[in-house]
Design a protein around this motif. Structure first.
Motif, PDB file in Angstrom:
ATOM      1  N   ASN A  93     113.922  54.717  94.202  1.00  0.00           N
ATOM      2  CA  ASN A  93     114.726  55.432  93.211  1.00  0.00           C
ATOM      3  C   ASN A  93     113.989  55.606  91.889  1.00  0.00           C
ATOM      4  O   ASN A  93     114.567  55.488  90.816  1.00  0.00           O
ATOM      5  N   THR A 134     114.303  56.800  98.501  1.00  0.00           N
ATOM      6  CA  THR A 134     115.552  57.082  97.801  1.00  0.00           C
ATOM      7  C   THR A 134     116.689  56.482  98.607  1.00  0.00           C
ATOM      8  O   THR A 134     116.805  56.716  99.807  1.00  0.00           O
ATOM      9  N   LEU A 185     120.848  58.626  94.242  1.00  0.00           N
ATOM     10  CA  LEU A 185     121.256  60.029  94.336  1.00  0.00           C
ATOM     11  C   LEU A 185     121.885  60.562  93.059  1.00  0.00           C
ATOM     12  O   LEU A 185     121.702  61.724  92.714  1.00  0.00           O
ATOM     13  N   SER A 186     122.641  59.740  92.375  1.00  0.00           N
ATOM     14  CA  SER A 186     123.310  60.239  91.166  1.00  0.00           C
ATOM     15  C   SER A 186     122.277  60.510  90.085  1.00  0.00           C
ATOM     16  O   SER A 186     121.170  59.978  90.115  1.00  0.00           O
ATOM     17  N   THR A 187     122.641  61.326  89.131  1.00  0.00           N
ATOM     18  CA  THR A 187     121.716  61.692  88.061  1.00  0.00           C
ATOM     19  C   THR A 187     121.622  60.567  87.036  1.00  0.00           C
ATOM     20  O   THR A 187     122.425  59.626  87.054  1.00  0.00           O
ATOM     21  N   GLY A 188     120.671  60.680  86.140  1.00  0.00           N
ATOM     22  CA  GLY A 188     120.467  59.660  85.117  1.00  0.00           C
ATOM     23  C   GLY A 188     121.675  59.443  84.224  1.00  0.00           C
ATOM     24  O   GLY A 188     121.885  58.353  83.710  1.00  0.00           O
ATOM     25  N   ASP A 189     122.501  60.462  84.055  1.00  0.00           N
ATOM     26  CA  ASP A 189     123.688  60.318  83.204  1.00  0.00           C
ATOM     27  C   ASP A 189     124.896  59.787  83.984  1.00  0.00           C
ATOM     28  O   ASP A 189     126.001  59.730  83.451  1.00  0.00           O
ATOM     29  N   ALA A 245     126.299  61.134  86.672  1.00  0.00           N
ATOM     30  CA  ALA A 245     127.053  62.141  87.429  1.00  0.00           C
ATOM     31  C   ALA A 245     126.720  62.015  88.909  1.00  0.00           C
ATOM     32  O   ALA A 245     125.583  61.733  89.287  1.00  0.00           O
ATOM     33  N   HIS A 250     125.974  63.089  92.764  1.00  0.00           N
ATOM     34  CA  HIS A 250     125.262  64.156  93.464  1.00  0.00           C
ATOM     35  C   HIS A 250     126.321  65.120  94.029  1.00  0.00           C
ATOM     36  O   HIS A 250     127.425  64.690  94.392  1.00  0.00           O
ATOM     37  N   ASP A 269     124.952  74.911  97.016  1.00  0.00           N
ATOM     38  CA  ASP A 269     123.507  74.777  96.794  1.00  0.00           C
ATOM     39  C   ASP A 269     122.781  76.112  96.897  1.00  0.00           C
ATOM     40  O   ASP A 269     121.668  76.238  96.445  1.00  0.00           O
TER      41      ASP A 269
END
Length: 158
Positions: free
Chosen positions: A12, A76, A81-85, A87, A89, A157
């Motif tokens: 990750n 991974t 999977l989630s973003t740095g903030d 949120a 995926h 997507d």
């Protein structure tokens, strides 16, 4: 005396230094040595898909992959999977919206396979999704919701 080897696993986006026996699987390295328990141990024989994670962007069954085999590669897990903030995926969001889980045990493996399914272009139809996802078992039978979630995430997507 048990022999150990030093490993650096890139998980990750972060390097993790380990000292493990050569026969330790990626699954056991994640869960027992790094406390990344989102990747589940189901059958421990490569038949259920609960342990699915990505190595260099491709899905692998971590119960059948030795940790030493993936040293220096990008791993991974569901935690990555989630973003740095924080949120979720888009596939995680779709699973929530479609109620594509019941007991939740298979969910992390299902999501990791779904991300690969979409990335690799196997989400063109419900039959394509079912075929690609067939290596991931759900003992609760949430397959229709899982297919709907993958289809929605794939459409978003495009």
């Amino acid at each position: 005396m048990t022999r150990t080897i030093p490993l650096t696993l890139n998980i990750n986006g972060s390097p993790h230094e380990l000292q493990v026996e050569p026969r330790v699987t990626l699954l056991d390295a994640l869960r027992e040595h790094l406390n990344l328990t989102g990747t589940k141990k189901g059958c421990d024989q490569g038949q259920c898909g609960a342990c699915t994670c990505h190595v260099d962007g491709e899905r692998v069954l971590s119960c059948l992959t030795l940790a030493a085999q993936v040293e220096g590669r990008q791993i991974t897990t569901i935690e990555g999977l989630s973003t740095g903030d924080g949120a979720l995926h888009p596939v995680q969001e779709a699973f929530l919206q479609h109620d594509a889980f019941q007991c939740g045990y298979c969910t992390s493996g299902q999501i990791m396979s779904a991300v690969a399914c979409i990335r690799e272009g196997h989400a063109g139809s419900d039959d394509d999704i079912r075929e690609y996802m067939s290596g991931n078992l759900c003992r609760c039978g949430a397959y229709n919701s899982i297919v709907s979630a993958v289809r929605e995430a794939a459409e978003a997507d495009r």
